[in-house]
Design an enzyme around this catalytic site. Structure first.
Site, PDB file in Angstrom:
ATOM      1  N   LYS A  58       3.266  16.360  26.628  1.00  0.00           N
ATOM      2  CA  LYS A  58       2.585  17.448  25.908  1.00  0.00           C
ATOM      3  C   LYS A  58       1.302  17.932  26.576  1.00  0.00           C
ATOM      4  CE  LYS A  58       5.111  18.176  22.111  1.00  0.00           C
ATOM      5  NZ  LYS A  58       5.513  19.495  21.603  1.00  0.00           N
ATOM      6  N   SER A 313      10.477  11.118  26.687  1.00  0.00           N
ATOM      7  CA  SER A 313       9.417  12.086  26.414  1.00  0.00           C
ATOM      8  C   SER A 313       8.093  11.491  25.979  1.00  0.00           C
ATOM      9  CB  SER A 313       9.894  13.093  25.354  1.00  0.00           C
ATOM     10  OG  SER A 313      10.215  12.422  24.148  1.00  0.00           O
TER      11      SER A 313
END
Length: 420
Positions: A58, A313
């Site tokens: 992110k 992720s």
């Protein structure tokens, strides 16, 4: 009425995002996983975004967006909403760019993520806990943004964010000379899947891109089926990094063109994957980080002999969730079972149940006895962990033969949630 053309990130803007991120985001490893490669008879590679500076990808989108703000926008400050990982990326970006930020997070967000946000942002950010879901926090953050004329940093439905997340794809193709047959990518709001799939569309169009969602929050799959971006009424927020009621409009339009397929994976399967990665590979992942790997079982025949990349992720998992993760994994594997047991009101009934009904490898993990409701029977909620799922049917038969059986709770979700 003329419709607005679909936005697709250009290769040029994605490469510019990569330059913006130099010295900010790590170029994370692309490693072969020997255990899974052997299991699936394939070359399984992990793109280790769990090793990123904020332990998820992110930072890429957040920093790329925030570095593009004007001086006036930076001066007024920013607002964002996040279940954790985007918040950490925004928080670090606030500190690096010296921008004041207000971050809204939903109440189920693990404390570990909240504390990490505060650590990365230091004095440049304020954290506000609001609502039960990401969407609740999102609505509160938008109101704050409008009232105070600040810039909203969207976690996924933003061109600069998409271009930042797309740099994951650039790195993958730069890190291997082999043809990549499949990429499995987790989907929450769709920023990563939209950006990464665009890179592969340009540079490796024959690669199949498989989007993976949690079964309890199938917002992209539902939108694919409806052929329009669709908001879900309710979601299971367990996979907090990938549980949104509606994906981004920009992301849906891109993914509709670029993704080969979208599938869902049960939360229990995700939990088992988390445990397997820890026990076999010493890799710690959060539920969203396990999504792409949990999907491999459903493609076992297709990926045999292929080069496969799984995007890991994020690793922002809260250790206090371990018991729940194990519980969900056991329930999914059909090894954990809950019953209302009717114990006859006579001496030796419990001993009979343990010695003559339970198998030698069965384990009582939960026992909650209620005051007897009549002179004949007293009830208890009992949780049992079995060694094999095949042991369940004969166990129930023995309970019924000896009049211990009351109610099997696993297939009665409302009663299960109330009692367990």
């Amino acid at each position: 009425m003329q419709t607005e053309p679909i936005y697709f990130p250009s290769l040029e803007t994605i490469k510019q995002a990569a330059k913006n991120l130099e010295g900010v985001a790590y170029k994370t490893p692309l490693n072969k996983n020997n255990n899974l490669s052997k299991q699936f008879d394939a070359n399984i590679l992990f793109k280790r975004e769990d090793l990123q500076v904020v332990r998820s990808y992110k930072i890429r989108g957040a920093y790329n967006k925030m570095s593009s703000l004007t001086s006036d926008e930076k001066q007024r400050g920013i607002v964002c909403a996040s279940a954790g990982n985007h918040a950490q990326g925004v928080a670090l970006s606030c500190k690096l760019l010296q921008i004041k930020g207000t971050i809204f997070m939903p109440s189920p967000t693990p404390n570990q993520k909240i504390n990490q946000v505060k650590m990365f942002g230091e004095d440049f950010i304020d954290v506000i806990i609001q609502g039960d879901t990401f969407d609740d926090a999102f609505n509160a953050s938008k109101l704050e943004c409008d009232l105070k004329n600040k810039t909203f940093i969207h976690p996924f439905n933003d061109k600069k964010v998409i271009e930042g997340q797309a740099t994951v794809g650039l790195e993958i193709l730069d890190q291997t000379n082999e043809k990549i047959d499949y990429v499995f990518v987790p989907i929450g709001g769709g920023g990563l899947s939209a950006g990464l799939s665009s890179v592969f569309k340009y540079l490796s169009p024959e690669t199949k891109i498989i989007g993976v969602e949690p079964e309890g929050a199938p917002s992209m799959l539902t939108s694919f089926k409806n052929k329009k971006n669709t908001s879900l009424d309710t979601i299971d927020s367990f996979v907090d990094g990938a549980a949104v009621k509606k994906v981004g409009d920009l992301n849906f339009a891109i993914c509709q063109q670029n993704l080969t397929k979208v599938i869902t994976v049960p939360e229990g399967k995700i939990c088992q994957t988390i445990l397997d990665l820890y026990n076999k590979d010493a890799i710690v992942v959060e539920p969203a980080g396990a999504l792409s790997i949990a999907a491999l079982d459903f493609f076992a025949d297709e990926i045999k002999g292929k080069n496969v990349v799984c995007i890991v992720s994020g690793s922002n998992n809260d250790i206090t969730r371990t018991a729940e993760i194990k519980e969900r994994a056991l329930l999914y594997a059909n090894l954990k079972h809950y019953f209302i047991i009717k114990f006859p009101q006579r001496a030796g009934a419990l001993k009979e149940f343990v010695a003559e009904i339970l198998g030698p490898n069965d384990d009582i993990t939960h026992f909650e006895y209620t005051k007897k409701s009549n002179r004949v029977n007293g009830s208890a909620v009992v949780g049992l962990e079995l060694k094999s799922s095949a042991d369940l049917a004969p166990l129930i038969i023995k309970m019924k033969e000896r009049n211990f059986f009351g109610v099997y709770l696993n297939d009665k979700p409302e009663l299960f949630d109330f009692l367990v």
